[in-house]
Write an enzyme that holds these catalytic residues in place. Structure first.
Site, mmCIF file in Angstrom:
data_model
loop_
_atom_site.group_PDB
_atom_site.id
_atom_site.type_symbol
_atom_site.label_atom_id
_atom_site.label_comp_id
_atom_site.label_asym_id
_atom_site.label_seq_id
_atom_site.Cartn_x
_atom_site.Cartn_y
_atom_site.Cartn_z
ATOM 1 N N PRO A 82 18.062 57.310 35.669
ATOM 2 C CG PRO A 82 17.132 57.246 37.815
ATOM 3 C CD PRO A 82 16.765 57.353 36.371
ATOM 4 C CG ASP A 83 24.344 56.096 37.256
ATOM 5 O OD1 ASP A 83 23.827 56.501 38.322
ATOM 6 O OD2 ASP A 83 25.479 56.442 36.887
ATOM 7 C CG PHE A 84 22.347 50.399 39.826
ATOM 8 C CD1 PHE A 84 21.015 50.702 39.791
ATOM 9 C CD2 PHE A 84 22.734 49.067 39.690
ATOM 10 C CE1 PHE A 84 20.060 49.726 39.613
ATOM 11 C CE2 PHE A 84 21.793 48.068 39.517
ATOM 12 C CZ PHE A 84 20.457 48.396 39.476
ATOM 13 N NE ARG A 85 27.406 49.431 41.887
ATOM 14 C CZ ARG A 85 26.749 48.642 41.029
ATOM 15 N NH1 ARG A 85 26.501 49.048 39.803
ATOM 16 N NH2 ARG A 85 26.349 47.441 41.411
ATOM 17 C CG ASN A 156 21.824 49.741 30.388
ATOM 18 O OD1 ASN A 156 22.373 49.591 31.476
ATOM 19 N ND2 ASN A 156 22.182 50.662 29.515
ATOM 20 C CB ILE A 157 16.606 46.222 32.693
ATOM 21 C CG1 ILE A 157 16.711 47.383 33.683
ATOM 22 C CG2 ILE A 157 17.466 45.063 33.152
ATOM 23 C CD1 ILE A 157 16.273 47.045 35.103
ATOM 24 C CG ASP A 158 17.529 51.271 29.107
ATOM 25 O OD1 ASP A 158 17.813 50.569 28.123
ATOM 26 O OD2 ASP A 158 18.325 52.096 29.596
ATOM 27 C CG HIS A 175 22.511 42.287 33.984
ATOM 28 N ND1 HIS A 175 23.170 43.347 34.549
ATOM 29 C CD2 HIS A 175 23.420 41.270 33.968
ATOM 30 C CE1 HIS A 175 24.401 42.995 34.849
ATOM 31 N NE2 HIS A 175 24.589 41.743 34.505
ATOM 32 C CB CYS A 183 4.625 33.015 38.903
ATOM 33 S SG CYS A 183 4.594 32.488 40.626
ATOM 34 C CB CYS A 207 1.438 34.019 40.799
ATOM 35 S SG CYS A 207 1.079 32.583 39.771
ATOM 36 C CD GLU A 279 33.156 55.880 38.302
ATOM 37 O OE1 GLU A 279 33.769 56.182 39.350
ATOM 38 O OE2 GLU A 279 32.095 55.244 38.295
HETATM 39 P P1 CNA Z 1 26.431 51.909 37.574
HETATM 40 O O1 CNA Z 1 27.127 51.033 38.541
HETATM 41 O O2 CNA Z 1 25.438 52.881 38.096
HETATM 42 O O3 CNA Z 1 27.582 52.707 36.782
HETATM 43 C C1 CNA Z 1 27.296 53.692 35.842
HETATM 44 C C2 CNA Z 1 28.620 54.230 35.317
HETATM 45 O O4 CNA Z 1 28.347 55.095 34.242
HETATM 46 C C3 CNA Z 1 29.427 55.020 36.345
HETATM 47 O O5 CNA Z 1 30.779 54.683 36.221
HETATM 48 C C4 CNA Z 1 29.165 56.477 35.938
HETATM 49 O O6 CNA Z 1 30.268 57.313 36.223
HETATM 50 C C5 CNA Z 1 28.999 56.338 34.449
HETATM 51 N N1 CNA Z 1 28.124 57.332 33.842
HETATM 52 C C6 CNA Z 1 26.929 57.792 34.277
HETATM 53 N N2 CNA Z 1 26.391 58.635 33.392
HETATM 54 C C7 CNA Z 1 27.273 58.710 32.369
HETATM 55 C C8 CNA Z 1 27.288 59.401 31.127
HETATM 56 N N3 CNA Z 1 26.279 60.195 30.740
HETATM 57 N N4 CNA Z 1 28.354 59.237 30.322
HETATM 58 C C9 CNA Z 1 29.395 58.433 30.669
HETATM 59 N N5 CNA Z 1 29.438 57.758 31.815
HETATM 60 C C10 CNA Z 1 28.381 57.885 32.647
HETATM 61 O O7 CNA Z 1 25.706 51.055 36.437
HETATM 62 P P2 CNA Z 1 26.224 49.720 35.717
HETATM 63 O O8 CNA Z 1 25.502 49.654 34.453
HETATM 64 O O9 CNA Z 1 27.688 49.623 35.706
HETATM 65 O O10 CNA Z 1 25.691 48.610 36.713
HETATM 66 C C11 CNA Z 1 25.099 47.473 36.235
HETATM 67 C C12 CNA Z 1 23.629 47.393 36.618
HETATM 68 C C13 CNA Z 1 22.922 48.697 36.466
HETATM 69 C C14 CNA Z 1 22.888 46.496 35.677
HETATM 70 O O11 CNA Z 1 22.529 45.335 36.325
HETATM 71 C C15 CNA Z 1 21.642 47.257 35.194
HETATM 72 O O12 CNA Z 1 20.528 46.433 35.148
HETATM 73 C C16 CNA Z 1 21.481 48.336 36.179
HETATM 74 N N6 CNA Z 1 20.775 49.558 35.756
HETATM 75 C C17 CNA Z 1 20.268 49.683 34.522
HETATM 76 C C18 CNA Z 1 19.618 50.853 34.164
HETATM 77 C C19 CNA Z 1 19.059 50.951 32.782
HETATM 78 O O13 CNA Z 1 18.634 49.946 32.214
HETATM 79 N N7 CNA Z 1 19.072 52.139 32.203
HETATM 80 C C20 CNA Z 1 19.481 51.897 35.074
HETATM 81 C C21 CNA Z 1 20.001 51.725 36.368
HETATM 82 C C22 CNA Z 1 20.648 50.555 36.697
#
Ligand code: CNA
Length: 357
Positions: A82-85, A156-158, A175, A183, A207, A279
Site C-alpha cells: 500500500p502507498d501512504f496517501r 521507497n523503502i521496499d 529515504h 540503535c 538495544c 493524479e
Molecule cells: P503517497 O503520498 O502515498 O503518494 C502515492 C501517489 O501515487 C499518489 O499520488 C497516488 O495517486 C499514486 N499512485 C498510487 N498507486 C499508483 C499506481 N499504481 N500508479 C500510478 N500512481 C499511483 O506516497 P509518496 O511516495 O509520494 O510519499 C513518500 C513516502 C511514502 C516516502 O517517504 C516512502 O518511504 C513512503 N512509502 C513507501 C512505500 C514503499 O516503499 N513501497 C510504501 C508506503 C509509503
C-alpha cells in the site's frame, strides 16, 4: 514538506527560483537543496514536449541519453504494497489500531523513541523479501540496460528498484532502506539476521548495549524518519545530476515530502518532465497555456511505463523479465513458508541476554 507549510504554498515556493526548500525529513543545517534549473534563458521558449506521444518519440528516436526517474510508493502498489496517501487503501487511512496522535507519527523519530510498536507492526507489511518488482521497476532497469539511465531517485523503502538488478551506483534511496539497522541512542549496528525476525514478527527490538548499562532504547532500520537527515548521497548527487538530465520521469508519488518533492524543479527549463501518476501533483504545468515541457500521463505506473518501453521496442522484454522474477519470488516465498515457523513474542530479547528493565 514542511509540516507547517501547506502543499499549495510549497508548490508556489517551488516556482520561485530563489527559494530554499526546507524539509521535515531534514532539519539539519546541511539540508539546503539545489536551486531550480539555471540553464534556461528568459526569452520565450517554443513548445518542447507536452504529450505522451512526444515523449514516446524521444525514446523511439533515441533522443534522450540522461534520463532521471523519481519514484514514490505508487510504483509499488501493483506489487501489493500500500502507498501512504491513497484514500481508503493508503497506510495513513489504516492506522487507527495504533492510536497514533497523527498518521505521520508512525515515521516520526521522536515518537518512535518512546513508541516503537506502531512502526514495528507496520514493518510487517513493508519489509523487503515478500514482494517482487513491478513492470514499472523493470522499465527503470530497462533504461539502465539501454545505457540511458542517469539515476533513479527513490523515496521507497521496499528495495524493489535494487531487486531488479539495477546497479547500486544508479540508485539513490533518498529515504533510506532496511539494509542496515542501528540503535537510535548509541548507534550500535544490529545484524539483519537479528533484526529481521523482530521486524517480521512486529515486535520492538531493544538495544542490548543500552540495556547492559540500564538504559532503554530501540533499534530502527536505517529508514529516514521525519526529523532525520537525508543521506549525503542524495544531496551530493542531486546537485549535479539534474543539470545533466535531458528527461525527468516522476512516477507514483504525491510529491508531498520535501526535499525530494523539489527534485523535478532542478532540471533546466528546456528539459521535458513526464509525470506518470493517478493524479496531477507538484507544479507540473499540464493543461496550462504556458506549458512547454510538462507531460502528464494520468493512470497506472505500469501502463505508463509500458507505453515508453513499447516506444523503445522493448515492451515484451519488460513483461517477460517482470514475470520471471515474480514467479521466482513466489516460489521462494512458498519454500520459506514451508521451512520456517517464526516465533512471536511481545518484545524481542537482546542476544546478550542482558536485562533491559
Ligand atoms: P503517497 O503520498 O502515498 O503518494 C502515492 C501517489 O501515487 C499518489 O499520488 C497516488 O495517486 C499514486 N499512485 C498510487 N498507486 C499508483 C499506481 N499504481 N500508479 C500510478 N500512481 C499511483 O506516497 P509518496 O511516495 O509520494 O510519499 C513518500 C513516502 C511514502 C516516502 O517517504 C516512502 O518511504 C513512503 N512509502 C513507501 C512505500 C514503499 O516503499 N513501497 C510504501 C508506503 C509509503
Amino acid at each position: 514538506m514542511n509540516r507547517n507549510v501547506s502543499k499549495d504554498v510549497q508548490n508556489l515556493l517551488d516556482m520561485l527560483e530563489d527559494v530554499t526548500i526546507s524539509s521535515n525529513r531534514n532539519t539539519s543545517a546541511t539540508s539546503r537543496s539545489p536551486r531550480s534549473g539555471d540553464a534556461g534563458s528568459d526569452t520565450e521558449l517554443e513548445t518542447i514536449c507536452t504529450t505522451i506521444e512526444e515523449v514516446q518519440a524521444l525514446f523511439r528516436e533515441k533522443k534522450v541519453k540522461n534520463v532521471i526517474v523519481c519514484t514514490g510508493a505508487g510504483i509499488s502498489t501493483s506489487a501489493g504494497i500500500p502507498d501512504f496517501r491513497t484514500p481508503g487503501t493508503g497506510l495513513y487511512d489504516n492506522l487507527e489500531k495504533y492510536e497514533l496522535p497523527y498518521p505521520e507519527a508512525v515515521f516520526d523519530i521522536n515518537y518512535f523513541k518512546n513508541n516503537p510498536g506502531a512502526f514495528y507492526a507496520l514493518s510487517t507489511e513493508l519489509l523487503p523479501g515478500l514482494y517482487g518488482p513491478t513492470l514499472a521497476h523493470h522499465f527503470i532497469k530497462l533504461l539502465y540496460d539501454e545505457g540511458i539511465l542517469l539515476r533513479c531517485y527513490s523515496q521507497n523503502i521496499d528495495g524493489l528498484e535494487g531487486l531488479t538488478g539495477l546497479h547500486p551506483d544508479k540508485l539513490v534511496e533518498a529515504h533510506g532502506s532496511f539494509s542496515a539497522s542501528h540503535c537510535t541512542r548509541c548507534r550500535l549496528e544490529i545484524d539483519n539476521e537479528i533484526i529481521f525476525p523482530a521486524l517480521r514478527a512486529g515486535t520492538p527490538y531493544k538495544c542490548p548495549e543500552c540495556a547492559r548499562i540500564g538504559r532503554e532504547s530501540y533499534v530502527k532500520p536505517d529508514i529516514v524518519f521525519f526529523g532525520e537527515s537525508l543521506p549525503d548521497r542524495f544531496h551530493k548527487l542531486s546537485q549535479t545530476d539534474f543539470k545533466k538530465c535531458d528527461l525527468v520521469i516522476v512516477i507514483g508519488t504525491s510529491l508531498a515530502v520535501y526535499p525530494f518533492a523539489g527534485l523535478p524543479n532542478y532540471v533546466s527549463k528546456e528539459c521535458p518532465r513526464l509525470l506518470i501518476n493517478r493524479e496531477l501533483v507538484g507544479n507540473f504545468r499540464h493543461g496550462r497555456k504556458d506549458n512547454i515541457r510538462d507531460v502528464f500521463y494520468c493512470g497506472n505506473a505500469d501502463d505508463g511505463c509500458l507505453l515508453l518501453a513499447d516506444a523503445m521496442g522493448k515492451k515484451q522484454t519488460v513483461i517477460d523479465n517482470q514475470k520471471k522474477q515474480a514467479d521466482d519470488i513466489k516460489n521462494q516465498n512458498t519454500e520459506n513458508q514451508k521451512s520456517s515457523k517464526l516465533p512471536k513474542s511481545d518484545v524481542t530479547t537482546p542476544p546478550s541476554g542482558a536485562k533491559s528493565e
